[in-house]
Design an enzyme around this catalytic site. Structure first.
Site, short mmCIF file in Angstrom:
data_model
loop_
_atom_site.label_atom_id
_atom_site.label_comp_id
_atom_site.label_asym_id
_atom_site.label_seq_id
_atom_site.Cartn_x
_atom_site.Cartn_y
_atom_site.Cartn_z
N LYS A 89 -89.57 -25.34 7.22
CA LYS A 89 -90.00 -24.12 6.55
C LYS A 89 -88.79 -23.49 5.87
O LYS A 89 -87.90 -22.94 6.52
CB LYS A 89 -90.57 -23.11 7.56
N GLU A 142 -77.39 -21.06 13.65
CA GLU A 142 -76.24 -20.64 12.81
C GLU A 142 -76.61 -19.30 12.20
O GLU A 142 -77.63 -19.19 11.52
CB GLU A 142 -75.95 -21.66 11.71
N CYS A 154 -72.47 -17.06 4.39
CA CYS A 154 -72.19 -16.69 5.79
C CYS A 154 -70.71 -16.78 6.07
O CYS A 154 -70.20 -16.13 6.97
CB CYS A 154 -72.97 -17.60 6.71
N GLU A 192 -72.60 -7.04 9.06
CA GLU A 192 -72.66 -7.94 7.91
C GLU A 192 -73.41 -7.28 6.76
O GLU A 192 -74.55 -6.85 6.94
CB GLU A 192 -73.37 -9.24 8.32
#
Ligand code: NAD
Length: 478
Positions: free
Chosen positions: A172, A247, A281, A380
């Site tokens: 997905k 991750e 990231c 973040e």
């Protein structure tokens, strides 16, 4: 009318409600229409993968090698076209889009080779006359859930090892960027992948993703995305006792020491903070600078940032494309306001930009005078926003760099071997860069972090075998 790109379930292309894929450089442009899967589609895909597992897991390494190799070849041959598609759906620049497509091809080639290299061990037993063999077997049905920021590389680095080691797959992709994963699936299917081995269900995370998480028939789940969703993946996977790998986010530091080559410091931090619109990231968002070089560094950064062209991703000369969508742009602007409110000094950028077409363009933004406690240095942002923290010396810089719940990538710019060596040993991160951007990694070596950034075995290179296989120890009395 635009053709609908369908889901691929049990060897059939399956229609669904159409969702337009919008170009963030020009919101008037629809990149394509993509079928929205349902929870029932996800269940059918998982059943198809379970059915195909027995045959595929015993299919033999030559067939797997040939399909993966042919897929890498086709991606490489079409890298300009697919790279352009990537830039149109995600907003990274055309050279970045072509580069990422090339990377996906290299990953398929690497894992084509790995199918032929899967080795076990034979050992003597501690009991005389008995042999012990250690072999690796596929895990079973693997669920893959991917984020929007690397629309082709991340699906490639999950699909290729999953298939190479004999697993069957349900993937997905992120809702915002289905086109690149659809393209990989189309290529694999045309290059001979048998029915049911790879199933594509596009659609919402809360619907399709959730159905994959909840299925006890999914034997392993590999996820890349935000910390919040990662926790849901972990909880759902523990509930059904499945193997999983996460991750997630980062708040990556780069230290610039007094003895740094200023040009290297500026080029590497401009790259890692702002290229790909800061939406990596591994992007550096905390620039930790010692006091003697601080003013010179900030001045040089401001000068360099003025030359960065923010525009349509596929326009020649663009260095930074748009932010991926309105909600990410809202988040970036919210953090810019938070940093101002907390007392940070807006040194460069901070504003939205208008271009010829309507798009989500934001100036690369640099704050100075920030402290480690500020939210801008703790959370973040995931946009082209970085902040400078002034410190006294290397020891303070290291302490600040490690003072984060994340641990993906960490960098240092220095000409001191002593400090570089100390940093490589003591940075609390899965990947460390000396005189290089924190973003930008090789495909044949492990990728991943520690602390709140990652969970489970590493991805990529030969380390991928840890997640995508399970070990069997067999004893034989001849
Ligand atoms: P996200 O967590 O919102 O979405 C990731 C994927 O999870 C998408 O496919 C989404 O549809 C799906 N999802 C959402 N809710 C779900 C649910 N309830 N059940 C199952 N699936 C669900 O992340 P994003 O916004 O797409 O990506 C940005 C994030 O990804 C950033 O935090 C970034 O740091 C991280 N990221 C990490 C790495 C890494 O390797 N560490 C690489 C790229 C991106």
């Amino acid at each position: 009318m635009t053709e609908l790109h369908k889901n691929y379930i049990g060897g059939e292309w399956v229609a669904g409600d159409a969702r337009p894929n919008i170009n963030p450089s020009n919101t008037n442009e629809v990149v394509g229409e993509f079928a929205q899967g349902t929870a029932a589609d996800a269940k059918a895909a998982i059943d198809a993968a379970a059915l195909a597992f027995k045959t595929w897991s015993q299919s033999g390494i030559q067939q797997r090698h040939d399909i993966l190799k042919a897929t890498g070849d086709e991606l490489l041959a079409r890298k300009e076209e697919i790279g352009r598609l990537l830039s149109r759906e995600e907003g990274k620049t055309l050279p970045e889009g072509i580069g990422e497509t090339t990377r996906a091809a290299q990953i398929f080639h690497f894992f084509a080779g790995e199918t032929l290299r899967l080795a076990g061990e034979i050992l003597p037993s501690v009991r005389p006359g008995i042999d012990v063999s250690i072999t690796r077997e596929p895990v079973g049905v693997v669920g893959l859930i991917t984020p929007w920021n690397f629309p082709i590389a991340i699906p490639a680095w999950k699909i290729a090892p999953a298939l190479a080691y004999g697993n069957t797959v349900v993937i997905k992709p992120a809702d915002l960027v289905p086109a690149c994963t659809w393209t990989i699936v189309d290529i694999l299917v045309r290059n001979g992948l048998p029915k049911g081995v790879l199933n594509l269900v596009m659609g919402r995370g809360s619907v399709v993703g959730q159905a994959i998480l909840e299925s006890p028939k999914v034997n392993a789940l590999s996820f890349t995305g935000s910390v919040g969703t990662g926790k849901k993946v972990a909880e759902a996977s523990i509930a059904v006792m499945r193997k999983f790998q996460l991750e997630m986010g980062g708040k990556n530091p780069t230290i610039v020491l007094d003895d740094a080559d200023l040009k290297v410091a500026v080029e590497s931090t401009v790259n890692s903070a702002f290229f790909s619109t800061g939406q990596r990231c591994t992007a550096s968002s905390r620039l930790i600078v010692t006091e003697k070089i601080h003013d010179q560094y900030v001045e040089a950064m401001a000068k360099r940032m003025k030359d960065l062209v923010v525009d349509d991703a596929i326009k020649q000369g663009t260095h930074i494309g748009p932010v991926v969508d309105q909600s990410q742009l809202d988040q970036d602007e919210r953090y810019i306001q938070i940093a101002k409110d907390e007392g940070g000094t807006l040194a460069v950028g901070g504003n939205r930009i208008e271009r010829d077409n309507p798009g989500f363009f934001l100036e690369p933004t640099l704050f100075t005078g920030t402290t480690p406690e500020m939210r801008i240095n703790k959370e973040e942002v995931f946009g082209p926003v970085a902040s400078v923290i002034k410190v006294a010396d290397y020891d303070e810089a290291l302490a600040v760099a490690n003072d984060t719940p994340f641990g993906l990538s960490a960098g240092i710019v220095t000409t001191s071997l002593k400090h570089a060596s100390h940093f490589k040993r003591n940075a609390e991160a899965g990947m460390v860069m000396v005189n290089l951007p924190t973003a930008g990694v090789d495909y044949h070596v492990p990728f991943g972090g520690r602390k709140g950034s990652s969970y489970g075995p590493r991805e990529q290179g030969k380390y991928a075998v840890e997640f995508f296989t399970t070990v069997k120890t067999a004893y034989t009395q001849p």
